[in-house]
Design a protein around this motif. Sequence first.
Motif, PDB file in Angstrom:
ATOM      1  N   LEU A  25       0.808  -1.497  -0.040  1.00  0.00           N
ATOM      2  CA  LEU A  25      -0.103  -0.137   0.063  1.00  0.00           C
ATOM      3  C   LEU A  25       0.972   1.464  -0.145  1.00  0.00           C
ATOM      4  O   LEU A  25       0.894   2.382  -0.821  1.00  0.00           O
ATOM      5  CB  LEU A  25      -0.747  -0.178   1.405  1.00  0.00           C
ATOM      6  CG  LEU A  25      -1.496   1.431   1.342  1.00  0.00           C
ATOM      7  CD1 LEU A  25      -2.790   1.692   0.312  1.00  0.00           C
ATOM      8  CD2 LEU A  25      -2.214   0.964   2.666  1.00  0.00           C
ATOM      9  N   ALA A  26       1.891   1.447   1.008  1.00  0.00           N
ATOM     10  CA  ALA A  26       2.714   2.333   0.398  1.00  0.00           C
ATOM     11  C   ALA A  26       3.307   2.593  -0.416  1.00  0.00           C
ATOM     12  O   ALA A  26       3.137   4.115  -0.970  1.00  0.00           O
ATOM     13  CB  ALA A  26       3.856   2.441   2.325  1.00  0.00           C
ATOM     14  N   ALA A  27       3.835   1.027  -1.237  1.00  0.00           N
ATOM     15  CA  ALA A  27       5.163   1.483  -2.652  1.00  0.00           C
ATOM     16  C   ALA A  27       3.666   2.629  -3.369  1.00  0.00           C
ATOM     17  O   ALA A  27       4.075   3.585  -4.103  1.00  0.00           O
ATOM     18  CB  ALA A  27       5.268   0.995  -3.028  1.00  0.00           C
ATOM     19  N   LYS A  28       2.754   1.951  -3.552  1.00  0.00           N
ATOM     20  CA  LYS A  28       1.272   2.899  -4.314  1.00  0.00           C
ATOM     21  C   LYS A  28       1.001   3.946  -3.534  1.00  0.00           C
ATOM     22  O   LYS A  28       0.737   5.189  -4.797  1.00  0.00           O
ATOM     23  CB  LYS A  28       0.185   1.487  -4.164  1.00  0.00           C
ATOM     24  CG  LYS A  28      -1.170   2.036  -5.363  1.00  0.00           C
ATOM     25  CD  LYS A  28      -1.152   1.014  -6.404  1.00  0.00           C
ATOM     26  CE  LYS A  28      -2.560   1.586  -6.715  1.00  0.00           C
ATOM     27  NZ  LYS A  28      -1.498   1.706  -7.775  1.00  0.00           N
ATOM     28  N   ALA A  29       0.738   3.909  -2.423  1.00  0.00           N
ATOM     29  CA  ALA A  29       0.227   5.772  -1.992  1.00  0.00           C
ATOM     30  C   ALA A  29       1.246   7.086  -2.200  1.00  0.00           C
ATOM     31  O   ALA A  29       0.443   7.804  -2.600  1.00  0.00           O
ATOM     32  CB  ALA A  29      -0.539   5.422  -1.151  1.00  0.00           C
ATOM     33  N   VAL A  30       2.209   6.018  -2.148  1.00  0.00           N
ATOM     34  CA  VAL A  30       3.742   7.616  -1.682  1.00  0.00           C
ATOM     35  C   VAL A  30       3.584   7.964  -2.665  1.00  0.00           C
ATOM     36  O   VAL A  30       3.367   9.225  -2.481  1.00  0.00           O
ATOM     37  CB  VAL A  30       4.556   6.651  -1.702  1.00  0.00           C
ATOM     38  CG1 VAL A  30       5.819   6.111  -2.610  1.00  0.00           C
ATOM     39  CG2 VAL A  30       5.662   7.992  -0.353  1.00  0.00           C
ATOM     40  N   LYS A  31       2.963   7.434  -4.183  1.00  0.00           N
ATOM     41  CA  LYS A  31       3.508   8.233  -5.700  1.00  0.00           C
ATOM     42  C   LYS A  31       1.753   9.029  -5.571  1.00  0.00           C
ATOM     43  O   LYS A  31       2.114  10.251  -6.613  1.00  0.00           O
ATOM     44  CB  LYS A  31       3.142   7.156  -6.276  1.00  0.00           C
ATOM     45  CG  LYS A  31       4.534   6.268  -6.758  1.00  0.00           C
ATOM     46  CD  LYS A  31       4.271   5.531  -8.014  1.00  0.00           C
ATOM     47  CE  LYS A  31       3.563   4.306  -7.866  1.00  0.00           C
ATOM     48  NZ  LYS A  31       3.795   4.593  -9.509  1.00  0.00           N
ATOM     49  N   GLU A  32       0.790   8.782  -5.314  1.00  0.00           N
ATOM     50  CA  GLU A  32      -0.013   9.813  -4.747  1.00  0.00           C
ATOM     51  C   GLU A  32      -0.164  10.806  -4.259  1.00  0.00           C
ATOM     52  O   GLU A  32      -0.186  12.189  -4.556  1.00  0.00           O
ATOM     53  CB  GLU A  32      -1.581   9.521  -4.301  1.00  0.00           C
ATOM     54  CG  GLU A  32      -1.220   7.904  -5.875  1.00  0.00           C
ATOM     55  CD  GLU A  32      -2.788   6.972  -5.054  1.00  0.00           C
ATOM     56  OE1 GLU A  32      -2.844   5.708  -5.546  1.00  0.00           O
ATOM     57  OE2 GLU A  32      -2.843   6.927  -4.317  1.00  0.00           O
TER      58      GLU A  32
ATOM     59  N   ALA B  22       2.660  12.297  -2.887  1.00  0.00           N
ATOM     60  CA  ALA B  22       3.745  13.119  -3.912  1.00  0.00           C
ATOM     61  C   ALA B  22       3.048  14.333  -4.201  1.00  0.00           C
ATOM     62  O   ALA B  22       3.409  15.340  -4.622  1.00  0.00           O
ATOM     63  CB  ALA B  22       4.533  12.513  -4.784  1.00  0.00           C
ATOM     64  N   TYR B  23       2.035  14.068  -4.893  1.00  0.00           N
ATOM     65  CA  TYR B  23       1.137  15.274  -5.509  1.00  0.00           C
ATOM     66  C   TYR B  23      -0.050  15.921  -4.926  1.00  0.00           C
ATOM     67  O   TYR B  23      -0.467  16.911  -4.798  1.00  0.00           O
ATOM     68  CB  TYR B  23      -0.012  14.311  -6.904  1.00  0.00           C
ATOM     69  CG  TYR B  23       0.851  13.828  -7.879  1.00  0.00           C
ATOM     70  CD1 TYR B  23       0.809  14.512  -8.906  1.00  0.00           C
ATOM     71  CD2 TYR B  23       1.123  12.804  -8.174  1.00  0.00           C
ATOM     72  CE1 TYR B  23       1.737  14.678 -10.355  1.00  0.00           C
ATOM     73  CE2 TYR B  23       1.513  12.561  -9.701  1.00  0.00           C
ATOM     74  CZ  TYR B  23       2.094  13.146 -10.351  1.00  0.00           C
ATOM     75  OH  TYR B  23       2.398  13.084 -11.603  1.00  0.00           O
TER      76      TYR B  23
ATOM     77  N   ALA C 113      10.591  12.621  -7.901  1.00  0.00           N
ATOM     78  CA  ALA C 113       9.795  13.298  -7.669  1.00  0.00           C
ATOM     79  C   ALA C 113       9.143  14.093  -8.706  1.00  0.00           C
ATOM     80  O   ALA C 113       8.714  13.550  -9.470  1.00  0.00           O
ATOM     81  CB  ALA C 113      10.656  14.637  -6.894  1.00  0.00           C
ATOM     82  N   VAL C 114       7.975  14.901  -7.894  1.00  0.00           N
ATOM     83  CA  VAL C 114       6.948  14.766  -8.634  1.00  0.00           C
ATOM     84  C   VAL C 114       7.071  15.253 -10.454  1.00  0.00           C
ATOM     85  O   VAL C 114       7.190  14.959 -11.203  1.00  0.00           O
ATOM     86  CB  VAL C 114       5.618  14.526  -8.164  1.00  0.00           C
ATOM     87  CG1 VAL C 114       4.128  15.506  -9.793  1.00  0.00           C
ATOM     88  CG2 VAL C 114       4.683  14.173  -7.068  1.00  0.00           C
ATOM     89  N   PRO C 115       7.076  16.559  -9.866  1.00  0.00           N
ATOM     90  CA  PRO C 115       7.133  18.129 -10.839  1.00  0.00           C
ATOM     91  C   PRO C 115       8.798  17.657 -12.199  1.00  0.00           C
ATOM     92  O   PRO C 115       9.659  17.510 -11.430  1.00  0.00           O
ATOM     93  CB  PRO C 115       8.335  18.887  -9.516  1.00  0.00           C
ATOM     94  CG  PRO C 115       7.682  18.543  -8.613  1.00  0.00           C
ATOM     95  CD  PRO C 115       7.501  17.304  -8.221  1.00  0.00           C
ATOM     96  N   LEU C 116       7.795  17.668 -13.155  1.00  0.00           N
ATOM     97  CA  LEU C 116       8.234  17.041 -14.454  1.00  0.00           C
ATOM     98  C   LEU C 116       8.859  18.212 -15.438  1.00  0.00           C
ATOM     99  O   LEU C 116       7.935  19.348 -14.906  1.00  0.00           O
ATOM    100  CB  LEU C 116       7.753  16.008 -14.732  1.00  0.00           C
ATOM    101  CG  LEU C 116       7.734  14.816 -14.393  1.00  0.00           C
ATOM    102  CD1 LEU C 116       7.534  13.206 -15.512  1.00  0.00           C
ATOM    103  CD2 LEU C 116       9.264  13.801 -13.935  1.00  0.00           C
TER     104      LEU C 116
END
Lengths: 239, 181
Positions: free
Chosen positions: A116-123, A125-126, B134-137
């Motif tokens: 879950l953490a590996a997936k959610a961390v990308k979201e 970040a937004y 990181a996110v910003p591209l």
Amino acid sequence: MTAPWHSAALALGDDALVLSHRLGEWAGRAPVLEEEVALANIALDLLGQARILLSLVGDEDELAYLRDERSFRNLHLVEQPGGDFAHTIARQLYFSTYQRFLYERLASSDSEFTALAAKAVKEVAYHQDHAEHWTLRLGDGTAESHERMRRACEALWTFTAEMFQPVEGLDAVDFPALEERWLDSVASVLERATLTVPDGPRSRAWTAGAGRQGLHTEPFGRMLAEMQHLHRSHPGASW
Amino acid sequence: MVTGTRTGTGTGTGRREDAAPTALEAELRRVAGRVPDPELPVLTLEELGVLRAVHVSEAGRVQVELTPTYTGCPAIGTMSSDIERALHEHGVPEVTVVTVLAPAWSTDDISAEGRRKLAESGIAPPRPRGTDGAVPLTLSIRCPHCGSAGTELLSRFSSTACKALRRCTACGEPFDHFKEL
């Protein structure tokens, strides 16, 4: 419900569920349509996390809709009312930064939370990116927006120490290191936003760690009443 | 919240991962893979990269592994029932769709054909992520209507969590951009 990681799943799941509900309260009330959609999308990401985390412990609907206030393990920060838009952004900045660093750590250690953490961390970040940009825009904006952002950052500062109280079942997480990283990151954003790091206390004697023990602030009961009312009044309702 | 799916919380559901798919499994995967995405119907589930595997047990039971694009993706229930229907119509009596989280889906899983179809339908496709940065591209995102590289961000979250809203400064048209994840 005895394994230590059950407590952790409840703590993290309740954080996500409660903040998701608070963000959902902006639907129909956000300053602009795009922002309403953004907050609803962030709320949806958090709800997805909550569903997975709570399902690790039991039935997600029962846990969300049939538990009483004292059984919730969320932070005080996430249960505070939305306030004005600046308050919501300040909370998003504080919480998404915490969640990002925490999930980064959990994603790189082997536990029930790794996938879950590996997936959610990308979201997340937004979410953090969104909060940072609004903090800069409001802090470094007009005199009015600067003042409101300053007030919001100070008002919520008192709830930020609780995030770094050790959570049972998250032994892999070095909370003091997490806190140091969080302080650096938040300070850097506030500085760029022409704001100063609040100098008030980051906890009060009766609040630090209380949310994780089921002791909540007054607005939480009212929020739960609204969130749970439909399910409790019409059990099993669907549409 | 009843979706008829079970959520795999880790790597536990990926049984027989090393075994090569049988001819029947490959055939059923093609059937399941042709199901259109409920929110982006120009794409199939195979092109979106969310179909992980199709297993047929010795008893003839079929299990499909599906991964969500976003953790809270509300379309996963519809995807599951659409896959079940497609396989029923193909003559499979019993189908179970399970949701797997690991490894996490990435926009890099969208096929080249999928990217082409996205652009053709007016959605700027995601740029390659490559590493876990990181996110910003800062690479430019081209307008899917006129091809101009001069576009600006209007909102980080658009009609769905997976898209951002942008506007072309050349032709003035707003458009969705499939965000890198």
